[in-house]
Design an enzyme around this catalytic site. Structure first.
Site, PDB file in Angstrom:
ATOM      1  N   ASP A 179       0.898  -1.215   0.149  1.00  0.00           N
ATOM      2  CA  ASP A 179      -0.079   0.128   0.059  1.00  0.00           C
ATOM      3  C   ASP A 179       0.799   1.369  -0.255  1.00  0.00           C
ATOM      4  OD1 ASP A 179      -1.279   2.221   2.128  1.00  0.00           O
ATOM      5  OD2 ASP A 179      -2.840   1.303   0.610  1.00  0.00           O
ATOM      6  N   ASP A 182       1.826   2.645   3.269  1.00  0.00           N
ATOM      7  CA  ASP A 182       2.778   1.682   4.136  1.00  0.00           C
ATOM      8  C   ASP A 182       4.168   1.963   3.505  1.00  0.00           C
ATOM      9  OD1 ASP A 182       0.936   0.527   5.560  1.00  0.00           O
ATOM     10  OD2 ASP A 182       0.627  -1.198   4.528  1.00  0.00           O
ATOM     11  N   GLU A 183       4.325   2.130   2.182  1.00  0.00           N
ATOM     12  CA  GLU A 183       5.541   2.539   1.533  1.00  0.00           C
ATOM     13  C   GLU A 183       6.282   3.745   2.196  1.00  0.00           C
ATOM     14  OE1 GLU A 183       7.356   3.631  -2.976  1.00  0.00           O
ATOM     15  OE2 GLU A 183       5.055   2.875  -2.720  1.00  0.00           O
ATOM     16  N   GLY A 184       5.406   4.704   2.400  1.00  0.00           N
ATOM     17  CA  GLY A 184       5.733   5.918   2.893  1.00  0.00           C
ATOM     18  C   GLY A 184       6.284   5.745   4.265  1.00  0.00           C
ATOM     19  N   ALA A 187       9.544   3.848   4.582  1.00  0.00           N
ATOM     20  CA  ALA A 187      10.782   4.845   4.232  1.00  0.00           C
ATOM     21  C   ALA A 187      11.025   5.722   5.226  1.00  0.00           C
ATOM     22  CB  ALA A 187      10.509   5.670   3.031  1.00  0.00           C
TER      23      ALA A 187
END
Length: 442
Positions: A179, A182-184, A187
């Site tokens: 998602d 979730d990626e952000g 990171a």
């Protein structure tokens, strides 16, 4: 006559017992006490070159595949694990291949070759005795999120086939499409872990900007309850890491990554090839330019518009129209420290604003002035080797201002922090390993 026979038999039994007792005692003396034996889990042993002594330390490996829109990358993390302490990153091995997984949407079987190539890197890095305790995971990002559902599912099933035969610790739920939020968040965890902002020290956390090919993310910690209440609940996440609670804002804009935005500004539509010749004409290209550009397995002929208005002004109007009302302004971001990654970094390198290896600091105004300079040079017939640079820089400068970063806002650019790639992969690996050992799922 019977007594000697009994005595002989009794003597034989005594000798046998004495012999077996001696052998057992001698064997036990050769064995290490149970408390001194090396555990088989989370252990990596190395022989020092100057000594025969074996040095033992607690290590855990995690293998993360980043299936992005333009390439697939493997991160092999080696963590030093000590009881009641936050893990320490001891080493990272990294390799990238092209094209991205989504390029095999119409021929999924072909994706296996690249996956096996990267798995061989993992097998060369992780000691063989630890393969079955080292989780292997894949997270796909915007490239697969933009594919029709059935094609993406078939590709992920091919990945599962390869991973199930890899001899590494594998579960079917370790392979999935990530998602954007979730990626952000992952990171953000990576960057702040590397900078020390998650270890309970006085080091403040920093915000994160990431500009990929298909999507772009913004993530930062929220401090004031008043601010939290004004934001959409879907973009606010609270979690604990290393016994500290964090509340962050994280939002991913699908379709506003640089390659997807480039296509939209040129007049194309994502995942919908044009009827007839794939030709796009744009004021963001030099008037005399004609060339080819491939995106998402579609080959386009792209041309510049005939000379009329200055290129920068025409391109700026086109970009502003494309991005209008697609980005949410967030109060307070201009007062926080932010790191920017991926294409933010690459385009700053193209402009000569930062060193390719070491990164540096730029202002939003550097992108604005860079766009004007590049576009004006194209009007004069220059920079034909980078036909999209005018468009890309104009888009980046508009995007940052739409996110409410003023022209004088400084951004830090880095590909690595402490020799570790600054992607979401480290944060996602932390989460997966913790979840696997606590809940049996990733």
């Amino acid at each position: 006559m019977r007594f000697p026979k009994l005595a002989f038999f009794f003597l034989f039994v005594v000798c046998l017992v004495v012999y077996l007792t001696y052998v057992k005692r001698h064997y036990d003396d050769l064995k290490l006490p149970v408390s001194d034996q090396l555990p088989q889990h989370r252990m990596d042993t190395h022989k020092q070159s100057t000594s025969a002594e074996v040095v033992s330390e607690n290590f855990q490996y995690g293998i993360m595949f980043d299936a992005g829109s333009t390439g697939t990358r493997i991160h092999i993390f080696k963590f030093q694990v000590e009881p009641n302490e936050a893990p320490k990153l001891a080493h990272e091995t990294f390799k990238a291949i092209k094209p991205g997984l989504s390029a095999y949407a119409d021929d999924p079987e072909k994706c296996k070759e690249g996956l096996l190539e990267l798995l061989n890197v993992a097998k060369e890095t992780v000691p063989e005795t630890l393969w079955n305790s080292s989780p292997v995971m894949l997270r796909a990002t915007a490239g697969l999120r933009l594919l029709p559902g059935e094609k993406a599912t078939i590709l992920l099933d091919k990945v599962r086939e390869v991973f199930s035969d890899s001899l590494f610790l594998y579960r079917p739920d370790s392979v999935s499409i990530m998602d954007g939020t979730d990626e952000g968040m992952s990171a953000w965890i990576t960057i702040n872990f590397l900078l020390g902002g998650l270890h309970g020290t006085e080091t403040p956390t920093v915000g994160m900007l990431d500009l990929g090919g298909g999507s772009t993310q913004i993530t930062f910690a929220l401090q004031e309850e008043k601010t939290i209440q004004t934001l959409p609940i879907d973009y606010v996440t609270s979690f604990q890491m290393f016994n500290i609670s964090h509340t962050i804002y994280s939002h991913s804009y699908l379709g506003l990554g640089l390659m997807s935005a480039r296509l939209a500004v040129l007049g194309g539509i994502e995942a919908q090839p044009l009827a007839g010749p794939q030709e796009l004409v744009s004021p963001c290209l030099a008037p005399d330019y004609s060339g080819q550009w491939e995106h998402a397995e579609v080959l386009y002929t792209v041309k510049g518009q005939k000379a009329g208005e200055p290129i920068y002004e025409s391109c700026l109007t086109k970009v502003e129209k494309m991005i209008y009302k697609h980005v949410r302004k967030i109060e307070g971001v201009k007062d926080m420290d932010f790191y920017a990654f991926s294409y933010y970094y690459d385009k700053a390198v193209d402009l000569g604003l930062v060193d390719e290896d070491t990164g540096g600091t730029v202002r939003v105004s550097d992108y604005i002035e860079g766009a004007k300079k590049v576009c004006n040079n194209m009007s004069a017939g220059g920079i034909k080797e980078s036909p999209f640079l005018c468009l890309d820089l104009t888009y980046i400068s508009v995007l940052l201002q739409e996110l409410d970063f003023p022209p004088d806002k400084e951004l830090k650019l880095a590909r690595q922090i402490n020799n570790v790639e600054t992607s979401w992969a480290l944060g996602a690996t932390f989460h997966c390993i913790e979840s696997l050992y606590k809940h049996g799922t990733c």
